[in-house]
Design a protein around this motif. Sequence first.
Motif, mmCIF file in Angstrom:
data_model
loop_
_atom_site.group_PDB
_atom_site.id
_atom_site.type_symbol
_atom_site.label_atom_id
_atom_site.label_comp_id
_atom_site.label_asym_id
_atom_site.label_seq_id
_atom_site.Cartn_x
_atom_site.Cartn_y
_atom_site.Cartn_z
ATOM 1 N N HIS A 173 0.817 -1.218 0.000
ATOM 2 C CA HIS A 173 0.000 0.000 0.000
ATOM 3 C C HIS A 173 0.851 1.270 0.000
ATOM 4 C CE1 HIS A 173 -3.126 -2.916 1.046
ATOM 5 N NE2 HIS A 173 -3.983 -2.006 0.633
ATOM 6 N N GLY A 174 2.143 1.140 -0.343
ATOM 7 C CA GLY A 174 2.972 2.306 -0.578
ATOM 8 C C GLY A 174 3.719 2.858 0.615
ATOM 9 N N PHE A 175 3.717 2.154 1.746
ATOM 10 C CA PHE A 175 4.451 2.629 2.919
ATOM 11 C C PHE A 175 5.917 2.199 2.839
ATOM 12 C CE2 PHE A 175 0.030 2.374 4.365
ATOM 13 C CZ PHE A 175 -0.131 3.626 4.961
ATOM 14 N N HIS A 176 6.807 3.083 3.226
ATOM 15 C CA HIS A 176 8.251 2.830 3.122
ATOM 16 C C HIS A 176 8.745 2.077 4.357
ATOM 17 C CE1 HIS A 176 9.044 6.221 -0.012
ATOM 18 N NE2 HIS A 176 7.888 5.623 -0.203
ATOM 19 N N PHE A 469 -6.167 7.859 -19.878
ATOM 20 C CA PHE A 469 -7.278 8.756 -20.166
ATOM 21 C C PHE A 469 -8.632 8.168 -19.753
ATOM 22 C CE2 PHE A 469 -4.002 9.900 -23.319
ATOM 23 C CZ PHE A 469 -3.806 11.236 -22.958
ATOM 24 N N LEU A 470 -8.696 6.838 -19.648
ATOM 25 C CA LEU A 470 -9.961 6.176 -19.331
ATOM 26 C C LEU A 470 -10.193 5.988 -17.837
ATOM 27 C CD1 LEU A 470 -9.987 3.510 -22.193
ATOM 28 C CD2 LEU A 470 -11.470 5.523 -21.994
ATOM 29 N N VAL A 471 -9.139 6.017 -17.023
ATOM 30 C CA VAL A 471 -9.321 5.780 -15.581
ATOM 31 C C VAL A 471 -8.986 6.998 -14.733
ATOM 32 C CG1 VAL A 471 -8.807 3.320 -15.875
ATOM 33 C CG2 VAL A 471 -6.972 4.888 -15.159
ATOM 34 N N THR A 472 -8.435 8.045 -15.349
ATOM 35 C CA THR A 472 -7.964 9.200 -14.580
ATOM 36 C C THR A 472 -8.910 10.383 -14.729
ATOM 37 O OG1 THR A 472 -5.679 8.500 -14.979
ATOM 38 C CG2 THR A 472 -6.021 10.741 -14.167
ATOM 39 N N ASN A 473 -9.265 10.972 -13.616
ATOM 40 C CA ASN A 473 -10.094 12.182 -13.612
ATOM 41 C C ASN A 473 -9.716 13.011 -12.387
ATOM 42 O OD1 ASN A 473 -12.040 14.146 -13.900
ATOM 43 N ND2 ASN A 473 -13.767 12.720 -14.059
ATOM 44 N N PRO A 474 -9.139 14.197 -12.549
ATOM 45 C CA PRO A 474 -8.958 14.902 -13.824
ATOM 46 C C PRO A 474 -7.670 14.507 -14.546
ATOM 47 C CG PRO A 474 -8.246 16.306 -12.031
ATOM 48 C CD PRO A 474 -8.779 15.046 -11.391
ATOM 49 N N GLU A 561 -2.611 7.331 -7.971
ATOM 50 C CA GLU A 561 -2.476 5.949 -7.519
ATOM 51 C C GLU A 561 -3.339 4.999 -8.338
ATOM 52 O OE1 GLU A 561 -1.239 2.603 -5.778
ATOM 53 O OE2 GLU A 561 -0.343 4.598 -5.544
ATOM 54 N N VAL A 562 -4.535 5.449 -8.741
ATOM 55 C CA VAL A 562 -5.419 4.560 -9.497
ATOM 56 C C VAL A 562 -4.763 4.134 -10.809
ATOM 57 C CG1 VAL A 562 -6.658 6.443 -10.663
ATOM 58 C CG2 VAL A 562 -7.769 4.224 -10.376
ATOM 59 N N TYR A 563 -4.029 5.039 -11.448
ATOM 60 C CA TYR A 563 -3.353 4.682 -12.697
ATOM 61 C C TYR A 563 -2.141 3.809 -12.435
ATOM 62 C CZ TYR A 563 -0.893 4.962 -17.123
ATOM 63 O OH TYR A 563 -0.250 4.634 -18.291
ATOM 64 N N ILE A 564 -1.385 4.130 -11.405
ATOM 65 C CA ILE A 564 -0.203 3.323 -11.059
ATOM 66 C C ILE A 564 -0.617 1.878 -10.802
ATOM 67 C CG2 ILE A 564 1.626 2.991 -9.351
ATOM 68 C CD1 ILE A 564 1.637 6.052 -8.996
#
Length: 606
Positions: A173-176, A469-474, A561-564
Amino acid sequence: MQLALPTKPRTNYTFPYKGGQYVSKPYTHISSNVSEKTMPCSIRASGTTTRSSNQVTTISRRSGGYKPSLWDFDFIQSLDSAYMGECYVKRASELKQQVNSMLQEGTMEQVDQLELIDDLQNLGIARHFEDKIKQILESIYQSNYGLHCATYQQKQSTDLYAIALEFRLLRQHGFHVPQEIFDCFKNEKWDFKASLGEDTKGLLQLYEASFLIKEGESSLELARECTTKLLQEKLNDIIDDSNLSLLVRRALELPRHWMLLRPNIRWFLDAYGKRPDMNPTVFELAKLDFNIYQANAQQELKHISRWWKETGFAKELPFARDRVAESYFWTTGIEPLEKGYERILCTKIIILGTVIDDIFDVYATLEELQLFWDVLERWDLESMEKLPVYMQIYFLALNNTINEIAYHVLKQQGVLIIQHLRKTWVDLCKSHMKEAIWYNNGVKPSLEKYLDNAWFSVGVPTFLYQVYFLVTNPIEKEAIKYLNEYHNIIRWASMIARLADDVATARDELERGDVPKSIKCYMNERGASYEEARDAIRVLIWEAWKKLNTDRIFSSCPFPEVYIQNVVNLARVGQSIYQYGDGYGYHHCESKNKDRIISMLFDPVA
């Protein structure tokens, strides 16, 4: 950046990677005239008749030998699930509230919280409790590793299982979290203690945790080597706990971090249902959620199947792979899961990428490809008449799909992206064109030269470019700049898919006489056997995962994060679909591929 490969003699191989950045050499400009002497037409295997706008000619062509689809149009259109009903959605909502209450319990021990989170993830229902899970993990991280906690090593228990599970979930979940938390399990020689071999559950968790390694982490590298060996020995000796034995065997086949979740939920459901500590509420929700997902997936698949039929590809481009269900499989990593229309568009992208791959690699002559490239580079609809009819049909289908995506994004966000979408398809065809010229001129590229082009020709960068472009807003202008440069996370995810594809399909492509892929390039350079070369490429996959982990968790990334998460999932798709062989061309693994698609898309859980 050096990658040590198992060769005789042992040498190092370097990815084209300089100054901490992956270096992509500019593609050689391909003009509409071929300057290099081409191979004679006798290299092509079969005679076909090609229609153009003003002539009929017989051309000798190759064949990919692809089998028909396992699921025809009528079968897909006949799919009908009862789980679209409102009563199932209502029951699922009630169960979610009960599970959410479990997560809220203040009396639950930390390891129990982590185990519940892990189960929810494996069963595919963690997304329903995302905010609460983040809150729990944030609290654990601040308590054990925060700025004011300088004594985490002393505070940790000697419970290998608990520490490794915590490490894996937090890093995921991205914690170092530092690798040094495992130092307490080492002896005076800084090897892991032999006594760890008595703790199978702990070894399994340490093994799984080691795959979240970043570059330069020697402790996690050692942990993977040590646990892999010990777990393999334990399987040979037979593990008393049958459920644990199943988990170990599965993990050794493909670790959890490399595994695309959606196609594997059925397996985790079966394993969870056999556990003595199975929670009936969690189990009921997981089964119901899976069946509701499957019902919606079937509706999306029916839509895509109708589109495939309407394109006319099956009739006019019979050499191309008909892989509607398998193409949809590629998009099962698209998040959030609720983006159904976007997933349909993504599947169309995968299908179009597959067909262009078959046009370049299998069917078209170099002369036809030069004509196609000339039209595509300028995106010149007026010049299509000089193309063979099959290429006209493909180009119009591609153009229409790009327009559909651009129109959807324009409606949603008021951003015009059509030129960006065209750009990435031009980039893809550049990479295909380079390989076509190599093939027709008998060029045997070095491994470095091959990989510098092949990470793109696999099609994943073009796919991920459009997924943004399909999952990212804005949509952010700064992010588009990094998209245009194909940021490192895109490059490494693509490299993983490319290498996994090569490992699975090398023998078939060697038999077919394609441009040498990574395994053949390695064999040519090192004088290695096929088995040695395949092992070496698997090492490269491991190295690419380390780079992806580093860029994802420990480097500044311009994407949300959603795109990553979607980028990482695409790397997992590549690992999954080629796990048992060519899961896309059906070569040598048809039954495994078929079973996986059936369990994910067609058969509900009882």
